[in-house]
Design a protein around this motif. Structure first.
Motif, PDB file in Angstrom:
ATOM      1  N   ARG A  43       0.829  -1.211   0.000  1.00 50.09           N
ATOM      2  CA  ARG A  43       0.000   0.000   0.000  1.00 50.09           C
ATOM      3  C   ARG A  43       0.861   1.258   0.000  1.00 50.09           C
ATOM      4  NH1 ARG A  43      -3.702   3.196  -1.736  1.00 50.09           N
ATOM      5  NH2 ARG A  43      -4.359   4.765  -0.217  1.00 50.09           N
TER       6      ARG A  43
ATOM      7  N   SER B 182      -7.069  -2.048  -6.255  1.00 51.31           N
ATOM      8  CA  SER B 182      -8.479  -2.198  -5.900  1.00 51.31           C
ATOM      9  C   SER B 182      -9.344  -2.050  -7.143  1.00 51.31           C
ATOM     10  CB  SER B 182      -8.881  -1.144  -4.869  1.00 51.31           C
ATOM     11  OG  SER B 182     -10.286  -1.034  -4.779  1.00 51.31           O
TER      12      SER B 182
ATOM     13  N   ASN C 242      -4.543  -9.086 -10.944  1.00 50.56           N
ATOM     14  CA  ASN C 242      -4.695  -9.073  -9.482  1.00 50.56           C
ATOM     15  C   ASN C 242      -3.895 -10.174  -8.807  1.00 50.56           C
ATOM     16  OD1 ASN C 242      -6.313  -6.840  -9.031  1.00 50.56           O
ATOM     17  ND2 ASN C 242      -8.206  -7.950  -9.403  1.00 50.56           N
TER      18      ASN C 242
ATOM     19  N   SER D 187      -0.658  -6.079  -5.084  1.00 50.93           N
ATOM     20  CA  SER D 187      -1.992  -6.563  -4.724  1.00 50.93           C
ATOM     21  C   SER D 187      -1.920  -7.211  -3.346  1.00 50.93           C
ATOM     22  CB  SER D 187      -2.483  -7.583  -5.763  1.00 50.93           C
ATOM     23  OG  SER D 187      -3.709  -8.159  -5.368  1.00 50.93           O
TER      24      SER D 187
END
Length: 477
Positions: A339, A387, A425, A431
């Motif tokens: 992230r 996302s 993904n 991811s």
């Protein structure tokens, strides 16, 4: 006669093979590269407006260059802790999944259930692969939660190993099935639903072609995994996870040679409650809009209630949760580090610039390549915004009107988004849920890439064929 040459202890006689760095190092390097880009790419921003379902979207006509704000060293130093904070829901979800399944393992109902399933498929064990991939894909294409792969993996590993396969087979069944259902998005509210609302299309229109996409990609994925599984069963050392599975083989491989495991009354009642919890889960996701936080809360109660019914004391339930937390710790940390990449790009004010620039590239492509270009652009953006719903809210306000200008229907633009967002993904290390799933399975990212990359390229080819068809026929759904 010449004297024999002595080899120094520090001398290497063979060149060491280059290996992919540890995933922590790889993600840190990507985050560092992103920080450098904040000094190179001009800063820019879109205005935010209210989007579908009260979620924030962008105004595609509002992009403006703004004053550069490259990341300072202090900002970069805080990126990973902030990534942990931002990704707290999925990190917490990962911990709870690990804890809950450890409780279920302590009750032995998982082992008993797996034992019975393995014995049922013993003579034609290969058939369990297409059956499970189809079922899991059907669930994911309806409720849009590929994160359920984290739920499936702990059950699939003992099942696959006991049938003579390996952890990679189990991981592939869970990850590939869920991502295929998510990608086809027959009734996926988080990608297709939101995208069609943004594009002004009837929700879930284009149902027929999306079902065809699902059938074809599930068929291809099933054959690919079955081919690998057959090879592993015939030659176990061909397994990508042969060394990692040593202890698992000792535990599960000869399970079918032993007498069938019996279930006592308390275990039977505990197992009977599991479908009730999963029915609540599906209702919550589809009807109440549940996501990570709500699912985590449900799984906490699931672990406590099922454990208590099966005969575990509260102390043993707590100890099982703690042990499960430890097993998925690395996966939880990876989610936060991944992230941090998006944190860096957002703080440096270049995330919108990247999206705007990639969208502009599509506008300059020949009309025959526009749909394929959209898929490639969405693929690149997916590295930074893994996302699906988040990517839809950022890119579809741009891609929907752009499709009108380049001669692509809005329905086709959404299909390009699905392909570009979905398949990757389970490819990109940014991811979070995917990396957590690999850790839960005990499969390294580098080995997964060796296994999955050929299939990914096949799916890109399949996506290209469907987009050409959609563009040639002017598909509107």
């Amino acid at each position: 006669m010449e004297p024999e040459k002595k080899v120094s202890p520090t001398t290497t006689t063979k060149k060491s093979k280059w290996t992919i760095p540890h995933i922590y190092v790889l993600l840190f390097m990507i985050s560092g590269l992103s920080a450098i880009l904040t000094y190179i790419i001009p800063a820019g921003s879109f205005e935010r407006v209210d989007g579908p379902n009260g979620r924030e979207s962008i105004d595609p006509n509002s992009f403006t260059e703004i004053e550069a704000s490259p990341l300072s060293f202090m900002d970069f130093m805080l990126a990973i802790p902030r990534g942990m904070s931002d990704a707290s829901e999925i990190i917490f979800f990962t911990f709870i999944i690990g804890g809950m399944f450890m409780v279920l393992r302590r009750t032995e109902i998982i082992e008993i259930g797996v034992d019975r399933l393995a014995r049922k498929f013993k003579k034609q064990s290969i058939l369990i692969i297409p059956v499970l991939i189809t079922v899991f894909a059907a669930v994911a294409t309806t409720i849009g939660t590929p994160e359920l792969a984290l739920v499936y993996i702990p059950v699939l590993i003992p099942l696959c190993v006991s049938l003579g396969y390996d952890s990679m087979t189990a991981t592939a069944i869970a990850l590939i099935s869920t991502v295929l259902g998510f990608t086809a998005g027959v009734m996926n509210p988080g990608t297709v639903g939101i995208s069609q609302q943004i594009a002004g299309l009837e929700t879930y229109s284009g149902f027929g072609l999306r079902v065809l996409v699902l059938i074809i990609i599930v068929g291809i994925g099933s054959m690919y995994v079955m081919r690998y599984a057959r090879r592993v069963k015939k030659r176990p050392k061909d397994s990508f996870t042969f060394d990692e599975d040593e202890q698992k083989r000792l535990t599960y491989k000869d399970a079918l040679k032993q007498p069938a495991k019996q279930m006592n009354q308390r275990q039977f009642i505990a197992m009977a409650t599991l479908p009730i919890f999963f029915a609540i889960l599906i209702f919550g996701v589809t009807q109440l809009g549940w996501f990570m936080l709500e699912m985590s809360g449900l799984f906490i109660f699931m672990g406590i209630i099922v454990g208590f019914i099966a005969g575990l004391s509260l102390t043993k339930i707590c100890e099982a949760f703690t042990e499960g937390f430890r097993e998925v710790l690395m996966g939880a940390i990876i989610i936060g580090i991944a992230r941090s990449v998006a944190i860096v790009l957002e703080d440096g004010q270049i995330m919108d610039s990247i999206v705007y620039g990639l969208g502009s590239v599509v506008g300059h492509l020949p009309s025959t390549l526009s749909a394929i270009g959209m898929m490639v652009v969405q693929l690149v953006i997916n590295f930074f915004i893994p996302s699906g719903s988040g990517q839809a809210l950022v890119t579809m306000p741009i891609m929907a009107p752009l499709s009108d200008l380049v001669g692509v229907t809005r329905q086709t633009a959404i299909l390009a988004f699905q392909f570009g967002d979905g398949f990757a993904n389970i490819l990109f290390p940014t991811s979070g849920y995917f990396m957590a799933a690999l850790v839960v399975a005990g499969v390294s990212w580098s080995k997964w890439i060796k296994f999955f990359l050929p299939l990914f390229l096949i799916y890109m080819g399949v996506g290209t064929v469907f987009l050409i068809y959609a563009q040639v026929t002017g598909w509107t759904g």
